[in-house]
Design an enzyme around this catalytic site. Structure first.
Site, PDB file in Angstrom:
ATOM      1  N   GLU A  90      10.767  -0.347  -9.067  1.00 11.25           N
ATOM      2  CA  GLU A  90      10.484   0.511  -7.912  1.00 11.25           C
ATOM      3  C   GLU A  90       9.123   1.200  -8.024  1.00 11.25           C
ATOM      4  O   GLU A  90       8.416   1.354  -7.020  1.00 11.25           O
ATOM      5  CB  GLU A  90      11.594   1.553  -7.789  1.00 11.25           C
ATOM      6  CG  GLU A  90      11.469   2.467  -6.584  1.00 11.25           C
ATOM      7  CD  GLU A  90      12.635   3.443  -6.501  1.00 11.25           C
ATOM      8  OE1 GLU A  90      12.516   4.412  -5.739  1.00 11.25           O
ATOM      9  OE2 GLU A  90      13.656   3.230  -7.181  1.00 11.25           O
ATOM     10  N   ASP A  91       8.730   1.598  -9.240  1.00 10.09           N
ATOM     11  CA  ASP A  91       7.564   2.473  -9.390  1.00 10.09           C
ATOM     12  C   ASP A  91       6.379   1.859 -10.124  1.00 10.09           C
ATOM     13  O   ASP A  91       5.351   2.516 -10.279  1.00 10.09           O
ATOM     14  CB  ASP A  91       7.975   3.756 -10.136  1.00 10.09           C
ATOM     15  CG  ASP A  91       8.987   4.574  -9.350  1.00 10.09           C
ATOM     16  OD1 ASP A  91       9.008   4.456  -8.116  1.00 10.09           O
ATOM     17  OD2 ASP A  91       9.755   5.324  -9.986  1.00 10.09           O
TER      18      ASP A  91
END
Length: 741
Positions: A90-91
């Site tokens: 996600e990051d």
């Protein structure tokens, strides 16, 4: 030595926090692949390099803390590895392929299960719209997570650990975000932990949220509990010593006895709900007794009741009849020293592990395979998760379903075979039937509760044994919608009524097509064959089967004329007369060109309210221009028979102008439904001209409403959006009218 598969730079130094985690894992599971866990940390640290949390700490501190929580729950190595890497997809730029290659598909599936969905940020709009968008975002992420959890429960265990550490570090966030996350934790994640039996995490989540939302009350209750504990410490120790001595006399020497702390949020809840002061709460004293064997539990219970007077009605045997989440223990409340109530819980070590860790306990290495009874219970829970995630189509319905079926107060009832089922409080035999199996709910005609026949709207109580009476040809009654409590049962009933309405529409549509074929001089029996119908289905959007096609005709979405023409084939289709091409339009007047005639007056017929995209006919009037009718309009059908020479086929392209259309919406009659329906019109930019609402006796309501839309596609979007609400039974387009507005 590091495994060759996990190559780590020689310059990298292993931090002390990771060493502590690995030591903890080795102690619990000596056979674990420590190199795999170490490399997962190394990979996460490299991926999150340069990233910080809101507190200013390096981001890697968060996945490491989540892994520590999961290690305390004695989770397996794949879960701990996934925890260390749960934010990298996600990051960071880390690819799914690299994770799968290095750690396997199971770890990748766990990480993807807790990875949030990507949503476009709402840059414009009111505060209400932004709040609604945020609610939708949270609901869809939760839905995605529950679906992943239904396949592998470790997904939600990782998410709960992630939420727990976020709650422990909540002070670094701004007040508005802090309040939102704390409320979400109390409303969703703490109840979810309780439902899965992970009580240790549940209590911590609740107390952390309590501290964030009510800091002053939290400190007050904390101080009161500490003061009370100091005052009663001697009583607790005296009870422990006395009970241990008596148990040893009975030959039970390997017994663990400890005082059980009362959690702050539960005390606060009791003070608020029961409107009692702290001094009026007398069940703060509690003992937990942990023994080796099940038989020892009952022996210890006898000793407790010999020492202290049991309070009638406050003994619960959750060993013989476990809770649905697997919890087992003996609970008794007795009159302790100085007349103070004393709660005693008695369980085995295995039961205690399940009581603290719930579902998580089944992944501990030393447990081995899950017992068949536990596997069956988890299978039932998986089925519920799929139902919760798929029954409700709208985010608001999904959250309402969760709050009703998953997080509300519950009643525990039994099947005749002794299986325990949990239902929302005040559920009925109909709710019970749908919980067991949808077909039972659709065919139930009666029920016996504790051997006695009862009405289907009877409210079930804890401990009731329910026996269902069904009949194969029975069908549900709309009246059931008045008393069913569970969102699952309401969803299944609504789906049945919608499907039944669709079948009625299909029958009506097929009759309309048959009449149209006769009008065109064709034999319906020759035309309405399975082969001919299958051949024309690709020409109509959203029609995979014959019932789809005829239902659209019966509900007015398609015209019988167009379906009949397709069935007869292109060689027999009616040749179009002079075509009128529009160049400009507005409500009440169209500027057209027809055979060289400009500025001819064209009006929409009020009897059928045609809009751009409809199959339409133009009726040439005497001195009043052309009146546009929908082809399926009864008045147009009469004109075709009486004056066919006055009818023209029109080409009415989309013009961007709005036109009034009338709908009839049949819904379950519930509070707030009109507001939800109005929200759909606002979101779809369909202005409401007028509305009329009628409440029916069978807990349904009819909403007749006129809206402004641009064309048939715009109308279809509005109708589809309305149909997605679980409480909307049907949405029909009406023919126009000239009165009653």
């Amino acid at each position: 030595m590091t495994s060759p598969a996990y190559e780590i730079s020689h310059e990298w130094e292993e931090p002390q926090e990771l060493m502590d985690l690995l030591d903890q894992i080795r102690e619990q599971h000596p056979e674990i692949d420590v190199a795999k866990v170490r490399y997962a940390y190394y990979m996460a640290e490299q991926a999150h390099a340069g990233q910080t949390r809101d507190s200013g700490e390096p981001y890697i501190t968060h996945p490491l803390a989540v892994a520590r929580i999961l290690a305390e729950l004695e989770m397996d190595e794949d879960t701990i590895v996934a925890a260390l890497l749960h934010d990298v997809i996600e990051d960071t730029e880390t690819s799914r392929e690299s994770i799968s290659k290095q750690f396997g598909s199971d770890v990748l599936a766990l990480i993807e299960g807790v990875t949030k969905l990507k949503f476009q940020n709402l840059l414009e709009g009111s505060d209400v719209q932004r709040a609604r968008a945020e609610s939708t975002r949270a609901a869809e992420n939760l839905r995605k997570m529950l679906l992943a959890m239904a396949k592998d429960f470790r997904v939600i265990i990782i998410k709960l650990a992630d939420r727990l550490h976020n709650m422990q570090t909540l002070d670094a966030l701004p007040p508005v975000k802090r309040t939102r996350i704390a409320n979400e934790t109390l409303d969703i994640y703490a109840p979810l932990a309780a439902r899965l039996g992970i009580w240790d995490v549940k209590w911590q989540l609740e107390d952390a949220a309590f501290h964030a939302l009510h800091p002053r009350e939290f400190e007050e209750v904390k101080e009161l509990v500490a003061k009370s504990h100091r005052q009663r410490e001697s009583e607790i120790q005296r009870a422990i010593v006395t009970l241990r001595e008596r148990l040893e006399r009975k030959g039970m020497r390997h017994v663990e006895i400890a005082g059980r702390p009362k959690h702050l949020y539960s005390i606060f809840q009791k003070m608020v709900k029961q409107r009692r002061s702290f001094d009026d709460i007398h069940d703060l004293l509690a003992l937990r007794v942990i023994v080796d064997e099940v038989s020892d539990c009952y022996l210890a219970l006898g000793v407790v009741h010999e020492l202290w007077m049991p309070i009638p009605g406050l003994f619960y045997d959750y060993i013989a009849k476990p809770k649905p989440n697997g919890y087992q223990s003996l609970h008794t409340k007795v009159m302790g020293y100085n007349g103070e109530p004393l709660e005693v819980q008695i369980r085995t070590k295995a039961m205690h592990r399940v009581a603290e860790h719930g579902v998580a306990s089944h992944w501990a290495y030393k447990e081995g395979k899950i017992e068949l009874t536990e596997a069956a219970r988890l299978a039932r829970l998986r089925e519920q998760l799929f139902d919760w995630s798929s029954d409700a189509k709208m985010s608001s319905d999904f959250l309402r379903s969760l709050s009703t079926d998953l997080f509300s107060e519950q009643v525990f009832v039994f099947t005749p075979k002794g299986d325990v089922l949990d239902l929302p409080k005040e559920s009925t035999p109909v709710d019970f039937a749908f919980r067991v199996h949808t077909q039972l709910g659709l065919t139930i005609v009666g029920a016996k509760v504790n051997g006695v026949m009862v009405p289907l709207n009877s409210k079930l109580q804890n401990g009731d044994v329910v026996q269902l009476i069904t009949r194969s040809n029975a069908t549900p009654s709309m009246d059931w919608m008045e008393f069913v409590k569970s969102a699952h049962a309401r969803s299944k009933l609504k789906a049945y009524f919608r499907r039944n309405s669709r079948e009625v529409d299909a029958e009506r549509g097929k009759d309309s097509v048959a009449r149209e074929l006769k009008t065109q001089g064709a034999d319906p029996k020759m035309m309405l064959t399975e082969d001919r119908i299958s051949a024309i289905l690709p020409h109509f959007d959203g029609c995979a089967e014959a019932i789809d096609l005829f239902a659209k005709v019966g509900s007015g979405v398609l015209s019988a004329f167009s379906v009949a023409a397709r069935l007869r084939g292109p060689e027999t289709e009616a040749k179009p007369a002079d075509t009128i091409h529009t160049s400009k339009s507005r409500e009440g007047r169209l500027t057209v060109t027809s055979d060289g005639v400009d500025n001819m007056l064209v009006k929409r017929a009020r009897c059928c309210d045609p809009i751009p995209g409809d199959d339409v006919k133009g009726y040439v009037t005497r001195g009043r221009g052309i009146i546009i009718h929908r082809t399926i309009c009864p008045n147009a059908a009469k004109m075709i028979q009486a004056e066919p020479e006055r009818l023209l086929d029109l080409d009415w392209p989309k013009d961007g102008e709005t036109h009034s259309v009338q709908l009839k919406i049949t819904t379950v009659n519930r509070q707030g439904l009109l507001a939800d329906v109005s929200t759909v019109f606002g979101e779809q930019k369909a202005n409401i001209s007028w509305a009329k609402i009628k409440t029916l006796q069978n807990n349904t309501a009819e909403i007749e409403i006129a809206i402004d839309v641009t064309d048939i596609d715009h109308l279809a979007q509005v109708m589809n959006r309305l149909s997605n609400y679980s409480d909307v039974i049907s949405v029909l387009r009406m023919f126009g009218r000239t009165s009653g507005r």
